[in-house]
Motif scaffolding. Structure first.
Motif, PDB file in Angstrom:
ATOM      1  N   LYS A 218       0.797  -1.145   0.030  1.00  0.00           N
ATOM      2  CA  LYS A 218       0.071   0.110   0.036  1.00  0.00           C
ATOM      3  C   LYS A 218       0.820   1.202  -0.003  1.00  0.00           C
ATOM      4  O   LYS A 218       0.499   2.146  -0.421  1.00  0.00           O
ATOM      5  N   THR A 219       2.131   1.177   0.434  1.00  0.00           N
ATOM      6  CA  THR A 219       2.971   2.508   0.679  1.00  0.00           C
ATOM      7  C   THR A 219       4.209   2.259  -0.044  1.00  0.00           C
ATOM      8  O   THR A 219       5.116   1.141   0.040  1.00  0.00           O
ATOM      9  N   ASP A 287       1.170   7.037  -0.914  1.00  0.00           N
ATOM     10  CA  ASP A 287       0.011   5.958  -0.949  1.00  0.00           C
ATOM     11  C   ASP A 287      -0.430   5.770  -2.404  1.00  0.00           C
ATOM     12  O   ASP A 287      -0.760   6.503  -3.085  1.00  0.00           O
ATOM     13  N   ALA A 289      -2.901   3.950  -3.118  1.00  0.00           N
ATOM     14  CA  ALA A 289      -4.377   3.907  -3.590  1.00  0.00           C
ATOM     15  C   ALA A 289      -4.730   5.181  -4.318  1.00  0.00           C
ATOM     16  O   ALA A 289      -5.759   5.478  -5.129  1.00  0.00           O
ATOM     17  N   SER A 290      -4.123   6.422  -3.535  1.00  0.00           N
ATOM     18  CA  SER A 290      -4.680   7.720  -4.041  1.00  0.00           C
ATOM     19  C   SER A 290      -3.461   8.403  -4.820  1.00  0.00           C
ATOM     20  O   SER A 290      -3.715   9.577  -5.420  1.00  0.00           O
ATOM     21  N   ASN A 291      -2.295   7.686  -5.049  1.00  0.00           N
ATOM     22  CA  ASN A 291      -1.243   8.470  -5.775  1.00  0.00           C
ATOM     23  C   ASN A 291      -0.715   9.836  -4.812  1.00  0.00           C
ATOM     24  O   ASN A 291      -0.396  10.562  -5.623  1.00  0.00           O
ATOM     25  N   LYS A 292      -0.928   9.761  -3.719  1.00  0.00           N
ATOM     26  CA  LYS A 292      -0.770  11.011  -2.880  1.00  0.00           C
ATOM     27  C   LYS A 292       0.553  10.916  -2.221  1.00  0.00           C
ATOM     28  O   LYS A 292       0.613   9.717  -1.461  1.00  0.00           O
ATOM     29  N   THR A 294       1.971  11.173   1.229  1.00  0.00           N
ATOM     30  CA  THR A 294       1.514  11.208   2.646  1.00  0.00           C
ATOM     31  C   THR A 294       2.327  11.679   3.897  1.00  0.00           C
ATOM     32  O   THR A 294       1.914  12.229   4.980  1.00  0.00           O
TER      33      THR A 294
END
Length: 933
Positions: A218-219, A287, A289-292, A294
């Motif tokens: 996930k990361t 992240d 999942a969001s391509n952000k 964090t």
């Protein structure tokens, strides 16, 4: 870092030492284990490195191509792949000893999968045969079949709209996608392996270097080693760069000016911003999942902090990440420590200091790089690039349990997969330089398939090591420390001008002139001297040399030394570098000195007291196109060969910073002048170069560097440099209004680097550059030995690297010569020496604290110096320079392009003028209120 004696080695404090009156004093100190040995490769025993350290790699060890900066294991553990510059090595791990296949092979039957450049990214697919390779400078990923040894596909990172000039860095597989870092565009690229399409480009920090992913997928963790984003000089274009580039750096690094910018000649030169910015030397969490992004975490020790009264000037250089179920671990190369990240809380959770030996821990010098974590997450293995070992870290206690000996410069580590409930049994280690280089010429030498250039003949190593139990690890640890330094008893004899340690006593030597040159080996210059261990057949720049060249009607004189039919110009019995020979015979030289460096990009760091970090080493081992005008900000990346960039700085700096901390005066002529993308034209004489991009100098050097001395630029004669040096020396430190002479002067005389023949400009041969350099060195000694400062002066002469020649002992063996009233006459030293030994001489004489482990453990070169008895006077006889063979080099011809400069041999022979007549004439008329007629 505040200097203190190696704590457990000394029975009393420095203050007590200073108060005690003594004639001799027994103190224990540290030195290299190979102090009395020449470099040697012994793959079945111990090999002696240029540093004087030993390497004794543990486990099963094989030699592979040099500089393996990428390493990946197949999931089933049957094979491994290492990635080098333009080469990959396929390793079969199923036998009793690893077996290697080089791709391409030396026979030319297996083609290269990575024509162009490679970088450090490599990953193996679940099928145990498909490898993904970073194509570095080409901005691509190569898909390679390790069974058929053929490329099956390429993926171009520039497919993504809006991005050009990509540079592929680290990469990893995440199920059906490939994650790749683009260090030119400061981004993470997500690639769908089914469609080969880029699905996302996510911004990262500067120069993204290391990549890892959490077990839950996930990361993603990105380690950014870049410090600044370097802007184009305002107003510079491809058309006007010759006139608009900076002729001297705009500012020193981390200064007010470098933060905010400065005005130069009516132009506002932009600053570089805050070195503590989130984008600079940090680890970013992304992240998927969001391509952000964090979290943006600043690991290690930060610039501006204080460590034992020394200000930190080097960023932490976080470079590699390994991730467990809760914590991630980051190697901070500059700080010799590991940062712990609690990534679920998105915060730093502590530091693991890599304390390995109580005698050395106060100094930096291990340079942690590659990491791997055991499946139970209780043990962390860390490749110590500068310490020739793997550190075994107990994660629960956050302490180093022990050390495992490796080859020279370990880069990557990996553990064999665990199977059937069994623990991981084997540790794999790749090392950049293996056992060292060994000889690359001379009687009986047989050219190996790899070639004879220092970077080719010096192979890397790959080790398969059974994971050691406690007794085995304890034995390995003792071996590593014994390979690194010895405790020796040193007698402080006041009769010797060189104290055994800084701050023990004052030396009669008050001034040091440190002269550095370029690219020569011992044998090719001094190999004929019978008092040294030389091979006269390799002395192409010695005495009685015959030159043959060939004339081409279309290309002029080739300048190549040949023995082919058609040779039509012959120079017989020429003395190429007579001043070097005379200096060596008149004073003292070493036949057992080695450059720690392979090339200039390493050498100019080592010479100035800076250990090259993983960023320097990885860049040196990879092609990388610099483009000042690219839209990709990372293409304006620092990859200097003669300078030291902010990304390279050690924690508390090197020679410059140590002088400034100790309030020792110094001045620099020409060092740290060669930045990435610079231009070196014949008339760039103020600094030797011009730059289209705003790169800073080390701040301490910036404040103490000549603004009118041409550093590295072989288009400019060394005779011109000597004119510049003599003029400035005379104006500043001789005559009526003289200032105090600095205690340390550094000078670059670079033309023995050599360049292409320029017959119409006084350089018909490669040898002409050597003769130019030789005359400049002779002039330097002639001039200095006729100044009032000669009575308490030491002159040190060395080379930055040995890559230009060959040597029958070791490809790293080079020149070290000392001169001055306190240096022995007609002496040859056989003490094993390296750059650390030179720096130790400087630090001990000037009472300056050691900076790193290489200084503290270097050989002590007291044998070079006379032992004065009461009433003895130093030998003040000056040096008389000699002219070169005019058939090889005519200084008058070389100086013709500079109309205001002529070569005046009679004036040179007279020596320095105590009063600069031209300056005094101007001052006279100024005081009289009249104009100078």
């Amino acid at each position: 870092m505040k200097y203190s004696l190696l704590c457990c080695l000394f029975a009393f404090s420095l203050s007590a030492l200073a108060q005690k009156t003594y004639t001799t004093l027994q103190v224990p100190s540290a030195s290299r284990p190979g102090q009395n040995e020449f470099c040697l490769i012994d793959t079945s025993g111990k090999s002696v490195l240029p540093s004087g350290r030993y390497v004794t790699p543990a486990g099963q060890t094989i030699r592979i191509t040099n500089d393996p900066f990428g390493l990946a294991l197949a999931p089933n553990g049957a094979k491994a792949v290492t990635l080098h510059d333009g080469v990959m090595t396929l390793l079969n791990l199923t036998g009793p000893k690893p077996a290697a296949t080089r791709v391409p092979d030396y026979a030319g039957k297996i083609p290269s999968p990575v024509r162009g450049g490679t970088f450090l990214g490599v990953a193996m697919a679940p099928d145990n045969r498909t490898a993904y390779l970073s194509n570095g400078d080409k901005g691509r990923v190569i898909v390679f079949d390790t069974e058929t040894l053929r490329t099956t596909d390429t993926i171009d990172l520039n497919r993504d709209k809006g991005y050009t000039d990509s540079f592929t860095s680290d990469l990893l597989l995440n199920g059906n996608e490939l994650l790749a870092l683009d260090r030119a565009n400061f981004r993470l690229v997500r690639i769908d392996l089914k469609t080969k399409k880029i699905t996302a480009s996510i911004p990262t920090g500067r120069q993204p270097f290391g990549l890892a992913i959490s077990p839950d997928r996930k990361t993603v963790f990105v380690a950014n080693v870049g410090l600044y984003s370097y802007p184009l000089v305002p107003g510079v274009t491809k058309a006007n760069k010759d006139t608009m580039m900076l002729k001297f750096p705009a500012y020193g690094a981390h200064s007010k000016e470098s933060r905010e910018g400065v005005e130069i000649e009516g132009r506002k030169i932009p600053g570089l911003g805050d070195p503590l910015a989130d984008e600079a030397m940090s680890v970013w969490l992304i992240d998927l999942a969001s391509n952000k992004v964090t979290a943006k975490l600043k690991t290690g020790v930060q610039i501006g902090e204080m460590i034992e009264e020394a200000e930190v000037v080097g960023g932490s250089s976080p470079n590699s990440v390994v991730v467990g179920r809760r914590f991630a671990y980051v190697s901070n190369a500059t700080n010799d420590n590991i940062s712990i990240i609690d990534y679920k809380a998105r915060k730093l959770a502590g530091i693991i200091p890599l304390k390995i030996d109580r005698n050395l821990d106060r100094y930096r010098g291990t340079t942690p790089f590659g990491l791997t974590l055991s499946n139970d997450e209780k043990t962390l293995y860390v490749a110590l690039l500068a310490f020739n070992a793997v550190a075994v870290v107990d994660v629960p206690t956050r302490r180093v349990k022990g050390l495992i000996p490796t080859g020279w410069g370990p880069t990557r580590v990996a553990l064999s997969p665990a199977g059937n409930g069994q623990p991981q049994k084997t540790l794999y280690v790749a090392s950049a330089r293996g056992y060292g280089a060994g000889p690359n010429g001379g009687a009986g030498f047989v050219k190996p398939p790899a070639g004879t250039y220092i970077g080719d003949i010096q192979l890397g190593t790959f080790q398969a090591i059974p994971v050691p139990d406690a007794p085995a690890l304890a034995a390995y640890t003792r071996q590593v420390l014994n390979n690194t330094y010895r405790t020796v008893a040193v007698t402080d004899d006041p009769k010797n001008p060189l104290p055994p340690l800084p701050k023990v006593r004052k030396s009669p030597i008050k001034h040091i002139v440190y002269i550095t040159k370029e690219n020569r080996t011992y044998d090719e210059v001094l190999g004929q001297l019978q008092t040294g261990k030389g091979d006269s057949t390799l002395a192409r720049f010695g005495t009685g040399v015959t030159l043959k060249t060939r004339i081409s009607t279309t290309r002029g004189i080739s300048g190549r030394t040949t023995d082919q039919p058609g040779d039509s110009i012959r120079v017989a019995n020429a003395d190429i570098m007579p001043n070097h020979i005379r200096m060596a015979r008149q004073w003292a030289f070493s036949d057992n000195f080695y450059c720690d460096s392979d090339a200039s990009i390493h050498g100019h760091h080592w010479m100035m007291g800076t250990i090259p970090n993983e960023w320097v080493e990885a860049n040196a081992a990879s092609e990388g196109r610099f483009d000042a005008f690219s839209k990709a900000p990372g293409r304006r990346f620092p990859k200097s060969s003669g300078g030291i960039d902010p990304e390279d700085y050690n924690e508390i700096g090197g020679l410059w910073e140590s002088m400034e901390r100790s309030k020792v005066s110094f001045y620099n002529f020409g060092q740290v002048n060669e930045f990435a993308g610079n231009y070196e034209e014949q008339y760039d004489t103020t600094f030797g170069t011009a730059t289209p991009v705003v790169f800073p100098m080390p701040d301490a050097a910036f404040r103490h560097t000549s603004r009118n001395f041409a550093g590295y630029n072989t288009n400019i004669p060394d005779q011109f440099r000597m004119d510049q040096f003599e003029r400035e020396f005379t104006a500043k430190w001789l005559g009526k209004n003289k200032q105090p002479l600095p205690q340390l002067i550094t000078v670059m005389l670079p033309n023995d680097h050599g360049a292409g023949p320029r017959p119409t400009e006084g350089y018909p041969y490669l040898h002409s550059y050597m003769a130019d350099n030789d005359l400049a060195l002779g002039r330097m000694l002639h001039f200095l030995s006729r100044t009032p400062y000669w009575k308490d002066m030491l002159v040190i002469v060395t080379e930055d690297d040995p890559q230009g020649g060959v040597d029958h002992v070791d490809a790293h063996r080079s020149l070290l010569m000392l001169a001055g009233p306190y240096v022995k006459r007609g002496y040859v030293s056989h003490t094993h020496a390296n750059f650390g030994s030179i720096l130790k001489v400087i630090y001990n004489l000037l009472n300056v604290d050691y900076v790193n482990q290489y200084d503290a453990t270097a050989s002590l070169l007291q044998d070079f110096f006379i032992e004065r008895r009461p009433g003895d006077k130093p030998d003040l006889r000056p040096y008389d320079a000699v002219l070169p063979d005019v058939r090889v080099f005519d200084p008058q011809e070389a100086m013709k392009p500079y109309k205001s400069h002529t070569f005046d041999w009679r004036k040179i022979q007279r020596g320095p003028e105590m009063d600069d007549r031209a300056e005094q004439r101007i001052e006279h008329y100024r005081q009289q209120g009249e104009q100078n007629p």
